[in-house]
Design an enzyme around this catalytic site. Structure first.
Site, PDB file in Angstrom:
ATOM      1  N   ARG A 128      36.899  25.067 -71.524  1.00  0.00           N
ATOM      2  CA  ARG A 128      38.357  24.862 -71.358  1.00  0.00           C
ATOM      3  C   ARG A 128      38.659  25.128 -69.823  1.00  0.00           C
ATOM      4  NH1 ARG A 128      43.564  27.571 -74.248  1.00  0.00           N
ATOM      5  NH2 ARG A 128      42.713  25.845 -75.754  1.00  0.00           N
ATOM      6  N   HIS A 160      43.441  17.526 -75.028  1.00  0.00           N
ATOM      7  CA  HIS A 160      43.158  18.585 -75.942  1.00  0.00           C
ATOM      8  C   HIS A 160      42.576  17.791 -77.298  1.00  0.00           C
ATOM      9  CE1 HIS A 160      42.948  22.554 -77.373  1.00  0.00           C
ATOM     10  NE2 HIS A 160      44.168  22.969 -77.525  1.00  0.00           N
ATOM     11  N   GLN A 173      42.132  19.929 -80.704  1.00  0.00           N
ATOM     12  CA  GLN A 173      43.544  20.020 -81.297  1.00  0.00           C
ATOM     13  C   GLN A 173      43.930  18.936 -82.256  1.00  0.00           C
ATOM     14  OE1 GLN A 173      45.615  23.041 -81.048  1.00  0.00           O
ATOM     15  NE2 GLN A 173      46.386  22.110 -82.736  1.00  0.00           N
ATOM     16  N   ASP A 206      55.196  20.747 -78.283  1.00  0.00           N
ATOM     17  CA  ASP A 206      54.407  21.719 -77.537  1.00  0.00           C
ATOM     18  C   ASP A 206      55.329  22.319 -76.589  1.00  0.00           C
ATOM     19  OD1 ASP A 206      52.171  23.042 -76.390  1.00  0.00           O
ATOM     20  OD2 ASP A 206      51.423  21.287 -75.576  1.00  0.00           O
ATOM     21  N   CYS A 233      51.082  22.705 -81.672  1.00  0.00           N
ATOM     22  CA  CYS A 233      49.553  23.238 -81.448  1.00  0.00           C
ATOM     23  C   CYS A 233      49.531  24.767 -81.270  1.00  0.00           C
ATOM     24  CB  CYS A 233      49.180  22.641 -80.351  1.00  0.00           C
ATOM     25  SG  CYS A 233      49.812  22.952 -78.795  1.00  0.00           S
ATOM     26  N   ARG A 273      41.472  24.118 -86.993  1.00  0.00           N
ATOM     27  CA  ARG A 273      40.709  24.187 -85.759  1.00  0.00           C
ATOM     28  C   ARG A 273      39.430  24.672 -86.153  1.00  0.00           C
ATOM     29  NH1 ARG A 273      42.999  24.556 -80.680  1.00  0.00           N
ATOM     30  NH2 ARG A 273      40.952  24.271 -80.002  1.00  0.00           N
TER      31      ARG A 273
HETATM   32  N1   CP Z   1      46.246  25.453 -79.763  1.00  0.00           N
HETATM   33  C1   CP Z   1      45.335  26.156 -78.562  1.00  0.00           C
HETATM   34  O1   CP Z   1      44.657  25.441 -78.203  1.00  0.00           O
HETATM   35  O2   CP Z   1      45.930  27.481 -78.651  1.00  0.00           O
HETATM   36  P1   CP Z   1      44.936  28.435 -77.717  1.00  0.00           P
HETATM   37  O3   CP Z   1      45.417  28.184 -76.353  1.00  0.00           O
HETATM   38  O4   CP Z   1      45.406  29.680 -78.104  1.00  0.00           O
HETATM   39  O5   CP Z   1      43.601  28.328 -77.620  1.00  0.00           O
HETATM   40  N1  NVA Z   2      49.974  22.010 -73.458  1.00  0.00           N
HETATM   41  C1  NVA Z   2      49.484  23.425 -73.573  1.00  0.00           C
HETATM   42  C2  NVA Z   2      48.677  23.468 -74.623  1.00  0.00           C
HETATM   43  C3  NVA Z   2      48.184  24.944 -74.915  1.00  0.00           C
HETATM   44  C4  NVA Z   2      47.146  24.815 -76.288  1.00  0.00           C
HETATM   45  C5  NVA Z   2      48.966  23.964 -72.287  1.00  0.00           C
HETATM   46  O1  NVA Z   2      48.267  22.928 -71.736  1.00  0.00           O
HETATM   47  O2  NVA Z   2      49.199  24.896 -71.914  1.00  0.00           O
END
Ligand code: CP
Ligand code: NVA
Length: 306
Positions: free
Chosen positions: A100, A127, A130, A222, A261, A289
């Protein structure tokens, strides 16, 4: 068909997606396996995470392997060592890399130089894990997703883009309902439209949220400001009419579900009433997930066919 890495949803074709979703059903019924016995999976995180970090850690453990959490801030990567050399070094120790980070290009560079599978656990642009959990959740709810309409309300971000791609691969029509200034980049819109056309599904933008949700089977939202983005009061005020609330949900199909999400900013992009209401599938998405990522790792790292 088999894939080497999973960096973006379109790394899968429709057949791969179907295979992965049916494997996920099996993995959801099966918690323990020794498929990855003796292996190690590195989990590199450059942004905060609850679901992704925990679901990958638990999933790796349940497959019999060891999860190795690595904070990106504490690695040499991008400080005294390139992403490419990090890929070469980690590949000598571990059997898979989950990452990530911010730039999608870094994930692509990592994969191009790794000799082990790389999985994108969120970038500024994508993502994909997700989105797999999201379409799996919709399949659980509806059985067949073909021809159903999903509406994403809010900011055109990583989650919106990956969802639109996954929606096309499971035969769904995907509508983005976003204010001006919150659109996905034009090149990405064009690529998603081409994917939808190839799959025989629809993909379009509808600025009016009430018009957008008519006939929808799922409403998705989101956060308005994603990780790494600066707080922007103007953007937030333009997004307020796109809040996923009970009044908007009432304008969708009677069987429509509410998706997010997570983490959610309750009272901003989604209300408590919808999050905690009977049509919310948000915690199923979070649980799924784990299952979908196990199916993905079983394929990429364990060699299980899709
Ligand atoms: N939805 C998601 O990716 O959550 P986190 O940021 O907690 O991993
Ligand atoms: N769009 C959000 C998703 C978090 C899981 C971000 O990138 O922060």
């Amino acid at each position: 068909m088999s894939i080497r890495h999973f960096l973006r949803v379109p790394d899968l074709n429709k057949t791969d997606m179907e295979g992965l979703l049916s494997r996920t059903e099996e993995w959801k019924r099966r918690t323990r396996s020794d498929l990855l016995q003796g292996k190690t999976v590195a989990l590199i995180f450059g942004k905060p995470s609850t679901r992704t970090r925990v679901s990958f850690s638990v999933g790796v453990h349940q497959l019999g392997a060891m999860p190795l959490y690595l904070s990106e801030q504490e690695l040499q990567m991008r400080k005294s060592e390139s992403v490419e050399d990090t890929a070469r070094v980690l590949s000598r120790y571990v059997d898979g890399i989950v990452i990530r980070t911010f730039a999608q290009k870094d994930v692509e560079d990592l994969a191009a130089n790794a000799t082990v599978p790389v999985i994108n656990a969120l970038t500024d642009d994508d993502h994909p894990c997700q989105a797999l959990a999201d379409v799996f959740t919709l399949r659980e709810r509806f059985g067949d997703t073909s021809g159903r309409k999903i509406v994403y309300l809010g900011d055109g971000n990583n989650v919106a883009a990956s969802l639109a791609e996954a929606g096309a691969l499971v035969g769904m029509d995907v509508c983005l309902s976003l204010p001006e200034g919150c659109d996905l980049p034009l090149g990405r819109m064009t690529a998603i439209k081409a994917l939808a056309d190839a799959e025989g599904t629809r993909f379009w933008v509808e600025r009016d949220p009430e018009a957008a949700v008519s006939g929808a089977s799922a409403l998705y939202t989101d956060v308005w400001i994603s990780m790494g983005q600066h707080q922007d009061a103007g953007k937030v005020s333009s997004l307020r009419p796109y809040q996923l609330n009970a009044a908007l949900l009432a304008k969708a199909r009677p069987d429509a579900v509410a998706l997010h999400c997570l983490p959610a900013h309750r009272g901003e992009e989604i209300t408590d009433e919808v999050m905690d209401g009977p049509r919310s599938a948000v915690f199923d998405q979070a649980e799924n997930r784990l299952h979908v990522q196990k199916a993905l790792m079983a394929h990429l790292i364990g060699g299980e066919p899709l």
